[in-house]
Motif scaffolding. Structure first.
Motif, PDB file in Angstrom:
ATOM      1  N   ASP A  12      37.880   7.056   7.952  1.00  9.73           N
ATOM      2  CA  ASP A  12      37.767   8.239   7.097  1.00  9.73           C
ATOM      3  C   ASP A  12      36.503   8.995   7.508  1.00  9.73           C
ATOM      4  N   ASP A 115      42.439  12.936   3.846  1.00  6.70           N
ATOM      5  CA  ASP A 115      43.248  11.924   3.142  1.00  6.70           C
ATOM      6  C   ASP A 115      44.723  12.027   3.514  1.00  6.70           C
ATOM      7  N   ILE A 118      45.275  10.879   7.079  1.00  4.21           N
ATOM      8  CA  ILE A 118      45.186   9.418   7.118  1.00  4.21           C
ATOM      9  C   ILE A 118      46.461   8.773   6.579  1.00  4.21           C
ATOM     10  N   SER A 136      37.400   2.956   4.713  1.00  3.38           N
ATOM     11  CA  SER A 136      37.074   3.939   3.683  1.00  3.38           C
ATOM     12  C   SER A 136      36.682   3.219   2.393  1.00  3.38           C
ATOM     13  N   ASP A 138      36.865   5.294  -0.401  1.00  5.10           N
ATOM     14  CA  ASP A 138      37.434   6.265  -1.338  1.00  5.10           C
ATOM     15  C   ASP A 138      38.543   5.574  -2.129  1.00  5.10           C
ATOM     16  N   MET A 141      42.419   6.015  -1.690  1.00  5.81           N
ATOM     17  CA  MET A 141      43.123   5.393  -0.566  1.00  5.81           C
ATOM     18  C   MET A 141      43.940   4.166  -0.972  1.00  5.81           C
TER      19      MET A 141
END
Length: 286
Positions: A12, A115, A118, A136, A138, A141
């Motif tokens: 990411d 995002d 990905i 990542s 985040d 995810m």
């Protein structure tokens, strides 16, 4: 520790670009130019090369602009995020150049968030029989996690699998979208439903599985063993439109067309050699 065999690793990039910039703000190259973001990203790649002896490829994904389909849906989306600092902006071009030189594939699509690239790339690779590891921290995810798509959270160095999500939250990875739709996400300015916190959201999902079922069974909610269940029901009814908007904003797209140059040869040995040469010349040259 849980180990992923023969993974294709997706980083990411946008997330770590900013965290590296702020985390290594005092790092400069041999000319005295700001280079903390470059150093941080390359340090992550170096750690990956050391840890994963059998990796197939490293791909790094970046955002290209703030305007996406989400900003059209909700003008407040990510509005609380400041513009990119100039000292970070000037590091992007040299970063991309070195990533190309050391053999790292970079994806950046105009108008598409990192995002979504990905998510689409990970599922495209999974369909081809590949094992994917996303680097990542985040929380969004987690909706992407499957048997063959896992996440490495570098903050605590843990691998996130479907079992880990189930154990921590009591829900399936795909239900993480419904979870975010209910509680919102401050970092992305996703509103969620007012007064619905983590415990309440998980109780609702454990009872009804997803947002649609929650609203289909909304008259049953006052009778559930949830604190302030009647008030929660009122909030859900009052904010139904916001809940489903939040669901749209939180959903990572999986259908972005991406041209994967799978025939590109990745040599870990060459990558390490080129990376070390770059670091020596860029940061240490007199």
């Amino acid at each position: 520790m849980y180990h992923i065999k023969n993974p294709i690793i997706i980083i990411d990039g946008s997330l770590y670009l900013y965290s590296s910039y702020y985390g290594f703000s005092n790092v400069k190259n041999f000319l005295g130019e700001p280079s903390g973001a470059i150093y941080g990203i390359l340090n992550i790649i170096n750690n990956i090369l050391i840890k994963y002896k059998d990796l197939k490829k490293i791909i790094i994904i970046f955002d290209s602009s703030k305007k996406t389909f989400r900003t059209k849906l909700f003008k407040e989306y990510k509005k609380n995020r400041p513009s990119m600092p100039l000292e970070l902006f000037v590091q992007i071009k040299p970063l991309f150049e070195i990533l190309k030189k050391i053999g790292i594939q970079v994806f950046k699509i105009p108008g598409i968030e990192a995002d979504d690239i990905i998510g689409s790339l990970a599922f495209q690779l999974e369909k081809k029989g590949e094992t994917v590891l996303i680097i990542s921290h985040d929380k969004d995810m987690q909706q992407l996690v499957t048997k063959n798509i896992n996440i490495l959270n570098k903050k605590n160095n843990t691998i996130i699998t479907p079992e880990i999500i189930k154990k921590k939250y009591g829900i399936k990875p795909i239900e993480f979208i419904d979870f975010l739709a209910l509680i919102g996400d401050i970092s992305d300015n996703i509103p969620g439903v007012p007064k619905v916190g983590i415990k309440t959201a998980l109780s609702l999902l454990n009872s009804f599985s997803n947002l649609n079922n929650i609203y289909d069974n909304i008259e049953k909610i006052p009778f559930l063993p949830i604190r302030n269940a009647k008030n929660i029901t009122i909030q859900l009814k009052k904010n139904k439109e916001i809940a489903f908007l939040s669901y749209q904003l939180a959903t990572i797209k999986l259908d972005i067309p991406i041209n994967i140059t799978s025939n590109q040869i990745f040599s870990k040995k060459d990558c390490i050699k080129n990376l070390l040469n770059f670091l020596k010349n860029y940061f240490l040259r007199n």
